[in-house]
Design a protein around this motif. Structure first.
Motif, PDB file in Angstrom:
ATOM      1  N   LEU A  61      45.770  29.920  33.646  1.00 14.04           N
ATOM      2  CA  LEU A  61      44.711  30.620  32.922  1.00 14.04           C
ATOM      3  C   LEU A  61      43.453  30.741  33.768  1.00 14.04           C
ATOM      4  CD1 LEU A  61      44.050  31.941  30.236  1.00 14.04           C
ATOM      5  CD2 LEU A  61      43.306  29.731  29.401  1.00 14.04           C
ATOM      6  N   GLU A  62      43.087  29.662  34.416  1.00 20.42           N
ATOM      7  CA  GLU A  62      41.906  29.673  35.279  1.00 20.42           C
ATOM      8  C   GLU A  62      42.093  30.638  36.446  1.00 20.42           C
ATOM      9  OE1 GLU A  62      39.281  26.540  37.964  1.00 20.42           O
ATOM     10  OE2 GLU A  62      40.820  25.773  36.604  1.00 20.42           O
ATOM     11  N   MET A  63      43.290  30.614  37.046  1.00 25.55           N
ATOM     12  CA  MET A  63      43.578  31.509  38.160  1.00 25.55           C
ATOM     13  C   MET A  63      43.482  32.974  37.725  1.00 25.55           C
ATOM     14  SD  MET A  63      47.034  31.877  40.421  1.00 25.55           S
ATOM     15  CE  MET A  63      47.921  32.614  39.062  1.00 25.55           C
ATOM     16  N   ARG A  68      40.826  38.231  37.601  1.00 27.13           N
ATOM     17  CA  ARG A  68      40.387  39.321  36.733  1.00 27.13           C
ATOM     18  C   ARG A  68      39.035  39.886  37.164  1.00 27.13           C
ATOM     19  NH1 ARG A  68      37.217  40.569  32.647  1.00 27.13           N
ATOM     20  NH2 ARG A  68      38.010  41.837  30.935  1.00 27.13           N
ATOM     21  N   ARG A  69      38.152  39.032  37.671  1.00 26.75           N
ATOM     22  CA  ARG A  69      36.814  39.477  38.067  1.00 26.75           C
ATOM     23  C   ARG A  69      36.858  40.544  39.163  1.00 26.75           C
ATOM     24  NH1 ARG A  69      33.465  34.875  40.108  1.00 26.75           N
ATOM     25  NH2 ARG A  69      35.370  34.428  41.209  1.00 26.75           N
ATOM     26  N   PHE A  70      37.963  40.599  39.911  1.00 22.98           N
ATOM     27  CA  PHE A  70      38.062  41.526  41.031  1.00 22.98           C
ATOM     28  C   PHE A  70      38.894  42.750  40.706  1.00 22.98           C
ATOM     29  CE2 PHE A  70      37.352  37.280  42.682  1.00 22.98           C
ATOM     30  CZ  PHE A  70      36.217  37.505  43.453  1.00 22.98           C
ATOM     31  N   GLN A  76      43.131  45.219  35.060  1.00 20.70           N
ATOM     32  CA  GLN A  76      42.348  44.273  34.271  1.00 20.70           C
ATOM     33  C   GLN A  76      42.925  44.151  32.858  1.00 20.70           C
ATOM     34  OE1 GLN A  76      38.130  45.100  33.375  1.00 20.70           O
ATOM     35  NE2 GLN A  76      37.702  43.251  34.560  1.00 20.70           N
ATOM     36  N   GLU A  77      43.380  45.248  32.306  1.00 23.52           N
ATOM     37  CA  GLU A  77      43.989  45.221  30.972  1.00 23.52           C
ATOM     38  C   GLU A  77      45.276  44.393  30.977  1.00 23.52           C
ATOM     39  OE1 GLU A  77      44.466  49.285  29.719  1.00 23.52           O
ATOM     40  OE2 GLU A  77      42.306  49.654  29.822  1.00 23.52           O
ATOM     41  N   ARG A  78      46.091  44.520  32.034  1.00 24.65           N
ATOM     42  CA  ARG A  78      47.324  43.728  32.129  1.00 24.65           C
ATOM     43  C   ARG A  78      47.008  42.246  32.243  1.00 24.65           C
ATOM     44  NH1 ARG A  78      48.991  46.960  36.624  1.00 24.65           N
ATOM     45  NH2 ARG A  78      49.111  48.990  35.724  1.00 24.65           N
ATOM     46  N   ILE A  79      45.997  41.930  33.029  1.00 28.81           N
ATOM     47  CA  ILE A  79      45.608  40.526  33.173  1.00 28.81           C
ATOM     48  C   ILE A  79      45.068  39.997  31.849  1.00 28.81           C
ATOM     49  CG2 ILE A  79      43.962  38.956  34.296  1.00 28.81           C
ATOM     50  CD1 ILE A  79      44.426  40.531  36.872  1.00 28.81           C
ATOM     51  N   ASP A  80      44.297  40.820  31.136  1.00 27.00           N
ATOM     52  CA  ASP A  80      43.817  40.411  29.805  1.00 27.00           C
ATOM     53  C   ASP A  80      44.983  40.103  28.880  1.00 27.00           C
ATOM     54  OD1 ASP A  80      41.135  40.611  30.459  1.00 27.00           O
ATOM     55  OD2 ASP A  80      40.914  42.645  29.672  1.00 27.00           O
ATOM     56  N   ILE A  83      46.413  36.785  29.871  1.00 23.57           N
ATOM     57  CA  ILE A  83      45.510  35.713  29.429  1.00 23.57           C
ATOM     58  C   ILE A  83      45.690  35.465  27.940  1.00 23.57           C
ATOM     59  CG2 ILE A  83      43.072  35.129  29.035  1.00 23.57           C
ATOM     60  CD1 ILE A  83      42.476  36.462  31.777  1.00 23.57           C
ATOM     61  N   ASN A  84      45.705  36.535  27.157  1.00 25.30           N
ATOM     62  CA  ASN A  84      45.881  36.392  25.705  1.00 25.30           C
ATOM     63  C   ASN A  84      47.215  35.739  25.373  1.00 25.30           C
ATOM     64  OD1 ASN A  84      43.385  37.504  25.121  1.00 25.30           O
ATOM     65  ND2 ASN A  84      44.195  39.588  24.981  1.00 25.30           N
TER      66      ASN A  84
END
Length: 101
Positions: A61-63, A68-70, A76-80, A83-84
């Motif tokens: 989750l931290e990784m 995601r910041r980059f 970003q949507e896939r990473i979100d 994460i969810n």
């Protein structure tokens, strides 16, 4: 670590250079960054190990939050979504642990 001040200046100057020069400056900046990257990895391990996580347990989750910041847009949507999903799995695991005790 791979982008020095002179490379950043070249990148910042790109919009002010004629289109024919933009391609040259852009490729030159990338080549300089590649040289710096190769140089970093050819040195003893000490400099790069500063950035490495070796003995710590890496939390997915931290990784993902750091990565995601980059990102932007669809990535970003896939990473979100990932994460969810991870958060939901953690919540389910906690609720199962509480039910078992």
């Amino acid at each position: 670590m791979v982008s020095q001040d002179q490379i950043q200046v070249m990148k910042a100057a790109l919009p002010y250079v004629p289109p024919s020069g933009q391609r040259f400056l852009s490729v030159m900046a990338k080549m300089m960054e590649l040289q710096n990257t190769i140089s970093l990895f050819s040195k003893p391990r000490g400099e790069m190990s500063i950035c490495a996580v070796e003995n710590e347990k890496v939390e997915p989750l931290e990784m993902l939050q750091d990565i995601r910041r980059f990102c932007n847009g669809p990535t970003q949507e896939r990473i979100d979504s990932l994460i969810n999903t991870l958060v939901m799995v953690q919540i389910l695991e906690l609720s199962q642990d509480n039910n078992n005790t």
